[in-house]
Design a protein around this motif. Structure first.
Motif, mmCIF file in Angstrom:
data_model
loop_
_atom_site.group_PDB
_atom_site.id
_atom_site.type_symbol
_atom_site.label_atom_id
_atom_site.label_comp_id
_atom_site.label_asym_id
_atom_site.label_seq_id
_atom_site.Cartn_x
_atom_site.Cartn_y
_atom_site.Cartn_z
ATOM 1 N N ILE A 109 0.865 -1.173 0.000
ATOM 2 C CA ILE A 109 0.000 0.000 0.000
ATOM 3 C C ILE A 109 0.904 1.225 0.000
ATOM 4 N N LEU A 110 0.722 2.082 -1.010
ATOM 5 C CA LEU A 110 1.556 3.254 -1.206
ATOM 6 C C LEU A 110 0.725 4.505 -1.019
ATOM 7 N N GLN A 111 1.360 5.561 -0.575
ATOM 8 C CA GLN A 111 0.641 6.806 -0.287
ATOM 9 C C GLN A 111 1.301 7.958 -1.040
ATOM 10 N N SER A 112 0.452 8.811 -1.628
ATOM 11 C CA SER A 112 0.936 9.989 -2.342
ATOM 12 C C SER A 112 0.145 11.212 -1.886
ATOM 13 N N LYS A 113 0.804 12.372 -1.913
ATOM 14 C CA LYS A 113 0.132 13.613 -1.531
ATOM 15 C C LYS A 113 -0.583 14.264 -2.712
ATOM 16 N N MET A 114 -0.404 13.746 -3.904
ATOM 17 C CA MET A 114 -1.024 14.335 -5.100
ATOM 18 C C MET A 114 -2.525 14.081 -5.138
ATOM 19 N N LYS A 115 -3.228 14.948 -5.867
ATOM 20 C CA LYS A 115 -4.658 14.757 -6.074
ATOM 21 C C LYS A 115 -4.887 13.522 -6.943
ATOM 22 N N THR A 116 -6.060 12.915 -6.758
ATOM 23 C CA THR A 116 -6.330 11.629 -7.395
ATOM 24 C C THR A 116 -6.259 11.687 -8.913
ATOM 25 N N THR A 117 -6.915 12.687 -9.515
ATOM 26 C CA THR A 117 -6.959 12.768 -10.976
ATOM 27 C C THR A 117 -5.567 12.956 -11.568
ATOM 28 N N ARG A 118 -4.784 13.850 -10.987
ATOM 29 C CA ARG A 118 -3.433 14.099 -11.486
ATOM 30 C C ARG A 118 -2.551 12.864 -11.301
ATOM 31 N N LEU A 119 -2.671 12.234 -10.155
ATOM 32 C CA LEU A 119 -1.879 11.036 -9.886
ATOM 33 C C LEU A 119 -2.238 9.919 -10.858
ATOM 34 N N SER A 120 -3.528 9.757 -11.123
ATOM 35 C CA SER A 120 -3.982 8.730 -12.057
ATOM 36 C C SER A 120 -3.406 8.972 -13.447
ATOM 37 N N SER A 121 -3.432 10.226 -13.889
ATOM 38 C CA SER A 121 -2.922 10.566 -15.214
ATOM 39 C C SER A 121 -1.421 10.318 -15.311
ATOM 40 N N MET A 122 -0.673 10.711 -14.287
ATOM 41 C CA MET A 122 0.782 10.557 -14.310
ATOM 42 C C MET A 122 1.199 9.091 -14.277
ATOM 43 N N ILE A 123 0.531 8.301 -13.434
ATOM 44 C CA ILE A 123 0.882 6.883 -13.352
ATOM 45 C C ILE A 123 0.524 6.168 -14.655
ATOM 46 N N THR A 124 -0.638 6.513 -15.232
ATOM 47 C CA THR A 124 -1.053 5.894 -16.498
ATOM 48 C C THR A 124 -0.051 6.194 -17.602
ATOM 49 N N ASN A 125 0.367 7.461 -17.717
ATOM 50 C CA ASN A 125 1.339 7.828 -18.743
ATOM 51 C C ASN A 125 2.665 7.092 -18.546
ATOM 52 N N TYR A 126 3.077 6.991 -17.292
ATOM 53 C CA TYR A 126 4.340 6.305 -16.986
ATOM 54 C C TYR A 126 4.259 4.821 -17.354
ATOM 55 N N LEU A 127 3.157 4.182 -16.962
ATOM 56 C CA LEU A 127 3.015 2.751 -17.244
ATOM 57 C C LEU A 127 2.856 2.485 -18.735
ATOM 58 N N GLU A 128 2.124 3.350 -19.442
ATOM 59 C CA GLU A 128 1.955 3.164 -20.882
ATOM 60 C C GLU A 128 3.291 3.265 -21.604
ATOM 61 N N SER A 129 4.131 4.194 -21.128
ATOM 62 C CA SER A 129 5.448 4.351 -21.736
ATOM 63 C C SER A 129 6.341 3.138 -21.455
ATOM 64 N N ARG A 130 6.341 2.667 -20.204
ATOM 65 C CA ARG A 130 7.204 1.559 -19.812
ATOM 66 C C ARG A 130 6.714 0.210 -20.348
ATOM 67 N N LEU A 131 5.399 0.058 -20.476
ATOM 68 C CA LEU A 131 4.844 -1.236 -20.864
ATOM 69 C C LEU A 131 4.483 -1.307 -22.347
ATOM 70 N N ALA A 132 4.784 -0.238 -23.079
ATOM 71 C CA ALA A 132 4.447 -0.211 -24.503
ATOM 72 C C ALA A 132 5.228 -1.283 -25.256
ATOM 73 N N PRO A 133 4.637 -1.838 -26.349
ATOM 74 C CA PRO A 133 5.368 -2.812 -27.167
ATOM 75 C C PRO A 133 6.676 -2.200 -27.661
ATOM 76 N N MET A 134 7.758 -2.970 -27.614
ATOM 77 C CA MET A 134 9.071 -2.426 -27.936
ATOM 78 C C MET A 134 9.846 -3.349 -28.857
ATOM 79 N N THR A 135 10.629 -2.756 -29.736
ATOM 80 C CA THR A 135 11.524 -3.513 -30.587
ATOM 81 C C THR A 135 12.836 -2.756 -30.705
#
Length: 306
Positions: A109-135
Motif C-alpha cells: 500500500i503506497l501513499q501519495s500527496k497528489m490529487k487523485t486525478t493528477r496522480l492517475s494521469s501521471m501513473i497511467t502515462n508512466y506505465l503506458e510508456s514503460r509497458l508499450a510494445p518495444m523492438t
C-alpha cells in the motif's frame, strides 16, 4: 513482456510505503488503472485484480461508512495474490483494515500527496510508456528539422558518418547503432538509445565519440518520435531507383506503418544534405504540398492539351 516492479514505481513517484513491504518486487504488467469504487460497494464480479488499484477521497469516504465486518471483507477481497499494489492519493490516512489485509497478502500500500486525478494521469502515462510494445532496430535515429529520421542499412554503409555530418549541421542525435522503439498510443513510435550507449557515436577508424561532450547538450536528445525511415544501400547499377517520388513505400514497425525511402550510396553523394531535404519534403507533404504529384499533374495537363 515488459514489466514494471512496484519498487520502480515507488522510486519514480517518491511514494510512501505504508504496508505490505514484502511485495514491493511485485510486477505490474498492465498500464490500466482501477478505481475500485464498485468493489468497495461489494460488486466483485468483474474485479480487475491484475491492475494497480487507486483509491481517492470518494472511495475511502464510502469505505469508512461501512461496518467493521464489511470493511475487513472488502479489503480481503481487494488484496489478492495477483494485485500488484494499492495507491492512496491526497495523503489520506490508510484505514487499519487495509493495512492488516495488505500485510497478510503482501500487497504493498503506497501513499501519495497528489490529487487523485493528477496522480492517475501521471501513473497511467508512466506505465503506458514503460509497458508499450518495444523492438530494437539496427540503425541511427536523428532529429532533422523536427522530424525523427531513422537511418538504416548494412554495416559499413555510412549511417554513423552521415549522422555525424547531420550533427555538425545543427541537427540532433538520438541513438546510434541500436535504437529502442516503443509504440505509444495507436500509431506513435518513439525511439531512444539504450542507456549504455546514450549520446555515443561510433565512427570506424576514429572510435567511439561522445556527441554531447564534443558538440554540446543542444546536439543530442533522449527520445524522438520516428516519422521517416531512410534506408541506405550501395548503388546497384542494375536496379532502377525512384526518380519522381510518386510511389511511397512504407515499412511496418511493431503495429505502425512508417514512410520509407531508399537512398543509393556512392562517392560524391552528400547524404546529409539529401536527408535534410527528405525531412523538409516530408513536412511539406504533411502540410498538403506534394511536389512530385504537382509535377505529374502539370505533365498530364500538358500532354492532354497537345
Amino acid at each position: 513482456m515488459n514489466k514494471v516492479r512496484v519498487s520502480e514505481l515507488i522510486e519514480h513517484f517518491d511514494l510512501k510505503l505504508v504496508s505490505g513491504e514484502k511485495g514491493i518486487e511485485r510486477e505490474i504488467i498492465v498500464s490500466d488503472i482501477s478505481r475500485p469504487g464498485l468493489e468497495i460497494a461489494g460488486y466483485f464480479t468483474y474485479y480487475p485484480r491484475r491492475r494497480l488499484q487507486l483509491l481517492g477521497r470518494t472511495e475511502l469516504s464510502f469505505f469508512n461508512e461501512l461496518s467493521v465486518d464489511e470493511r475487513y471483507r472488502r479489503t480481503s477481497q481487494i488484496c489478492t495474490s495477483q494485485t500488484p499494489c494499492i495507491v492512496i492519493s491526497r495523503g489520506i490516512e490508510v484505514p487499519q483494515e487495509f493495512i492488516i489485509s495488505s500485510n497478510k497478502r503482501n500487497v504493498p500500500i503506497l501513499q501519495s500527496k497528489m490529487k487523485t486525478t493528477r496522480l492517475s494521469s501521471m501513473i497511467t502515462n508512466y506505465l503506458e510508456s514503460r509497458l508499450a510494445p518495444m523492438t530494437a532496430v539496427h540503425g541511427v535515429l536523428v532529429d532533422v528539422y523536427g522530424v525523427g529520421v531513422l537511418i538504416t542499412g548494412e554495416s559499413g554503409v555510412g549511417k554513423s558518418e552521415t549522422a555525424l555530418e547531420l550533427v555538425k549541421r545543427g541537427h540532433r542525435l538520438v541513438a546510434d547503432d541500436s535504437v529502442e522503439i516503443r509504440q505509444e498510443g495507436e500509431s506513435e513510435l518513439v525511439g531512444n538509445a539504450p542507456e549504455l550507449i546514450q549520446h555515443l557515436l561510433e565512427i570506424r577508424g576514429l572510435g567511439i565519440i561522445n556527441v554531447m561532450t564534443l558538440f554540446g547538450a543542444g546536439a543530442v536528445r533522449n527520445y524522438k518520435r520516428v516519422s521517416l525511415v531512410i534506408h541506405l544501400e550501395l548503388w546497384d547499377q542494375a536496379k532502377v531507383y525512384d526518380r519522381l517520388g510518386l510511389d511511397e513505400e512504407k515499412i511496418r514497425l511493431i503495429d505502425t506503418e512508417v514512410p520509407r525511402l531508399v537512398l543509393p550510396v556512392r562517392p560524391g553523394r552528400n547524404l546529409a544534405v539529401i536527408i535534410e531535404v527528405a525531412a523538409m519534403n516530408y513536412r511539406l507533404k504533411n502540410m498538403g504540398y506534394h511536389a512530385a504529384q504537382q509535377f505529374s499533374d502539370r505533365l498530364n495537363d500538358t500532354l492532354h492539351e497537345r
